[in-house]
Scaffold this motif. Structure first.
Motif, PDB file in Angstrom:
ATOM      1  N   ALA A  60      83.067 -38.789  38.051  1.00 28.12           N
ATOM      2  CA  ALA A  60      83.542 -38.834  36.625  1.00 28.12           C
ATOM      3  C   ALA A  60      82.645 -37.979  35.760  1.00 28.12           C
ATOM      4  O   ALA A  60      83.357 -37.124  35.095  1.00 28.12           O
ATOM      5  CB  ALA A  60      83.967 -40.180  36.221  1.00 28.12           C
ATOM      6  N   TYR A  61      81.423 -38.120  35.795  1.00 31.62           N
ATOM      7  CA  TYR A  61      80.525 -37.379  35.157  1.00 31.62           C
ATOM      8  C   TYR A  61      80.724 -35.916  35.316  1.00 31.62           C
ATOM      9  O   TYR A  61      80.689 -35.080  34.363  1.00 31.62           O
ATOM     10  CB  TYR A  61      79.018 -37.728  35.469  1.00 31.62           C
ATOM     11  N   VAL A  62      80.559 -35.401  36.380  1.00 27.85           N
ATOM     12  CA  VAL A  62      80.714 -34.143  36.920  1.00 27.85           C
ATOM     13  C   VAL A  62      82.230 -33.366  36.565  1.00 27.85           C
ATOM     14  O   VAL A  62      82.269 -32.438  35.842  1.00 27.85           O
ATOM     15  CB  VAL A  62      80.464 -33.729  38.613  1.00 27.85           C
ATOM     16  N   VAL A  63      82.964 -34.202  36.700  1.00 22.49           N
ATOM     17  CA  VAL A  63      84.491 -33.713  36.334  1.00 22.49           C
ATOM     18  C   VAL A  63      84.481 -33.515  34.712  1.00 22.49           C
ATOM     19  O   VAL A  63      84.768 -32.508  34.172  1.00 22.49           O
ATOM     20  CB  VAL A  63      85.590 -34.569  36.643  1.00 22.49           C
ATOM     21  N   ASN A  64      83.839 -34.480  33.948  1.00 17.70           N
ATOM     22  CA  ASN A  64      84.186 -34.320  32.549  1.00 17.70           C
ATOM     23  C   ASN A  64      83.088 -33.239  31.876  1.00 17.70           C
ATOM     24  O   ASN A  64      83.461 -32.409  31.015  1.00 17.70           O
ATOM     25  CB  ASN A  64      83.577 -35.779  31.820  1.00 17.70           C
ATOM     26  N   GLU A  65      81.839 -33.209  32.523  1.00 18.51           N
ATOM     27  CA  GLU A  65      81.049 -32.078  32.388  1.00 18.51           C
ATOM     28  C   GLU A  65      81.456 -30.783  32.495  1.00 18.51           C
ATOM     29  O   GLU A  65      81.486 -29.785  31.891  1.00 18.51           O
ATOM     30  CB  GLU A  65      79.598 -32.069  32.977  1.00 18.51           C
ATOM     31  N   LEU A  66      82.142 -30.547  33.542  1.00 16.45           N
ATOM     32  CA  LEU A  66      82.907 -29.208  34.028  1.00 16.45           C
ATOM     33  C   LEU A  66      83.844 -28.992  33.227  1.00 16.45           C
ATOM     34  O   LEU A  66      84.152 -27.573  32.834  1.00 16.45           O
ATOM     35  CB  LEU A  66      83.327 -29.214  35.693  1.00 16.45           C
ATOM     36  N   ARG A  67      84.939 -29.631  32.990  1.00 16.76           N
ATOM     37  CA  ARG A  67      85.934 -29.774  31.842  1.00 16.76           C
ATOM     38  C   ARG A  67      85.150 -29.491  30.530  1.00 16.76           C
ATOM     39  O   ARG A  67      85.920 -28.759  29.764  1.00 16.76           O
ATOM     40  CB  ARG A  67      86.681 -30.739  31.753  1.00 16.76           C
ATOM     41  N   ALA A  68      84.310 -29.751  30.126  1.00 20.74           N
ATOM     42  CA  ALA A  68      83.295 -29.291  28.814  1.00 20.74           C
ATOM     43  C   ALA A  68      82.607 -28.057  29.074  1.00 20.74           C
ATOM     44  O   ALA A  68      82.032 -27.626  27.923  1.00 20.74           O
ATOM     45  CB  ALA A  68      82.621 -30.637  28.355  1.00 20.74           C
ATOM     46  N   HIS A  69      83.063 -27.308  30.122  1.00 20.39           N
ATOM     47  CA  HIS A  69      82.401 -26.050  30.281  1.00 20.39           C
ATOM     48  C   HIS A  69      80.714 -26.092  30.398  1.00 20.39           C
ATOM     49  O   HIS A  69      80.072 -25.198  29.805  1.00 20.39           O
ATOM     50  CB  HIS A  69      82.819 -24.871  29.488  1.00 20.39           C
ATOM     51  N   LYS A  70      79.987 -27.271  30.851  1.00 18.84           N
ATOM     52  CA  LYS A  70      78.481 -27.391  30.925  1.00 18.84           C
ATOM     53  C   LYS A  70      78.254 -26.584  31.865  1.00 18.84           C
ATOM     54  O   LYS A  70      78.928 -26.278  33.050  1.00 18.84           O
ATOM     55  CB  LYS A  70      78.146 -28.632  31.004  1.00 18.84           C
ATOM     56  N   SER A  71      76.915 -25.960  31.983  1.00 18.19           N
ATOM     57  CA  SER A  71      76.394 -25.355  32.965  1.00 18.19           C
ATOM     58  C   SER A  71      75.897 -26.314  34.283  1.00 18.19           C
ATOM     59  O   SER A  71      75.471 -27.286  33.820  1.00 18.19           O
ATOM     60  CB  SER A  71      75.001 -24.531  32.525  1.00 18.19           C
ATOM     61  N   THR A  72      76.012 -25.762  35.340  1.00 21.97           N
ATOM     62  CA  THR A  72      75.437 -26.421  36.714  1.00 21.97           C
ATOM     63  C   THR A  72      74.126 -27.131  36.362  1.00 21.97           C
ATOM     64  O   THR A  72      73.817 -28.228  36.741  1.00 21.97           O
ATOM     65  CB  THR A  72      75.501 -25.520  37.932  1.00 21.97           C
ATOM     66  N   ASN A  73      73.319 -26.440  35.831  1.00 17.13           N
ATOM     67  CA  ASN A  73      71.882 -26.675  35.556  1.00 17.13           C
ATOM     68  C   ASN A  73      71.913 -27.823  34.578  1.00 17.13           C
ATOM     69  O   ASN A  73      71.192 -28.881  34.799  1.00 17.13           O
ATOM     70  CB  ASN A  73      71.213 -25.529  35.138  1.00 17.13           C
ATOM     71  N   ASP A 106      90.722 -28.387  37.710  1.00 17.93           N
ATOM     72  CA  ASP A 106      91.740 -27.733  37.044  1.00 17.93           C
ATOM     73  C   ASP A 106      91.786 -26.357  37.754  1.00 17.93           C
ATOM     74  O   ASP A 106      91.827 -26.291  38.995  1.00 17.93           O
ATOM     75  CB  ASP A 106      91.567 -27.529  35.443  1.00 17.93           C
ATOM     76  N   ASN A 107      91.675 -25.106  37.009  1.00 15.76           N
ATOM     77  CA  ASN A 107      91.918 -24.061  37.624  1.00 15.76           C
ATOM     78  C   ASN A 107      90.457 -23.011  37.620  1.00 15.76           C
ATOM     79  O   ASN A 107      90.472 -21.971  37.911  1.00 15.76           O
ATOM     80  CB  ASN A 107      93.016 -23.058  37.103  1.00 15.76           C
ATOM     81  N   MET A 108      89.535 -23.997  37.540  1.00 17.17           N
ATOM     82  CA  MET A 108      88.273 -23.267  37.397  1.00 17.17           C
ATOM     83  C   MET A 108      87.742 -23.019  39.018  1.00 17.17           C
ATOM     84  O   MET A 108      88.009 -23.582  39.785  1.00 17.17           O
ATOM     85  CB  MET A 108      87.038 -24.292  36.759  1.00 17.17           C
ATOM     86  N   PRO A 109      86.895 -22.048  39.024  1.00 15.29           N
ATOM     87  CA  PRO A 109      86.243 -21.650  40.154  1.00 15.29           C
ATOM     88  C   PRO A 109      85.371 -22.740  40.803  1.00 15.29           C
ATOM     89  O   PRO A 109      84.831 -23.595  40.093  1.00 15.29           O
ATOM     90  CB  PRO A 109      85.378 -20.339  39.824  1.00 15.29           C
ATOM     91  N   LYS A 110      85.392 -22.748  42.095  1.00  8.57           N
ATOM     92  CA  LYS A 110      84.603 -23.838  42.970  1.00  8.57           C
ATOM     93  C   LYS A 110      82.889 -23.786  42.307  1.00  8.57           C
ATOM     94  O   LYS A 110      82.467 -22.817  42.293  1.00  8.57           O
ATOM     95  CB  LYS A 110      84.624 -23.654  44.244  1.00  8.57           C
ATOM     96  N   LYS A 111      82.453 -25.001  42.010  1.00 11.23           N
ATOM     97  CA  LYS A 111      81.044 -25.406  41.796  1.00 11.23           C
ATOM     98  C   LYS A 111      80.345 -26.116  42.674  1.00 11.23           C
ATOM     99  O   LYS A 111      81.078 -27.023  43.083  1.00 11.23           O
ATOM    100  CB  LYS A 111      81.047 -25.765  40.286  1.00 11.23           C
TER     101      LYS A 111
END
Length: 132
Positions: A60-73, A106-111
């Motif tokens: 859930a943390y990873v999903v929320n951060e990706l949806r908030a457009h946070k960097s992988t780092n 969503d429709n973001m590229p794979k991370k």
């Protein structure tokens, strides 16, 4: 849409585990986030959570951060703030030593997100007492 493959590596002598989290639409997202809320409620009542519940919290943390457009780092760096050893059952930190997420949200590229030791593990050695 949430599509995550999580590879979990724990103790060096244990085989890695693979868990798949696949939620295709908004109603599936609702099920996922309802599960997260139940786990948060358990934590609020000072109940310790197990490996699967801990993994869902990191997911859930990873999903929320990706949806908030946070960097992988940034996601990898801040993951240690999600859970602490006093919130989980015995053995959970050792089981979740390394978690690798292959995530499409969503429709973001794979991370690919790698959480190395998201909870500190204790280093201990058991030895037999010998009489001298």
């Amino acid at each position: 849409m949430i599509n995550i493959i999580a590879e979990i590596k724990g103790e060096p002598d244990a085989a890695p585990l693979i868990r798949v989290f696949e939620y295709k639409d908004k109603s599936d997202d609702l099920i996922f986030y309802s599960t997260v809320e139940i786990i948060k409620h358990r934590l609020a009542r000072n109940l310790k959570i197990n490996v699967n519940e801990s993994l869902i919290m990191y997911c859930a943390y990873v999903v929320n951060e990706l949806r908030a457009h946070k960097s992988t780092n940034s996601i990898e760096k801040n993951a240690s703030k999600i859970l602490s050893t006093d919130k989980v059952m015995i053995g959970v930190p050792e089981t979740l030593r390394k978690i690798t997420f292959e995530a499409i949200v969503d429709n973001m590229p794979k991370k690919q997100i790698i959480l190395d030791e998201p909870m500190p593990t204790s280093s201990y050695i058991l030895t037999a007492k010998t009489k001298i």
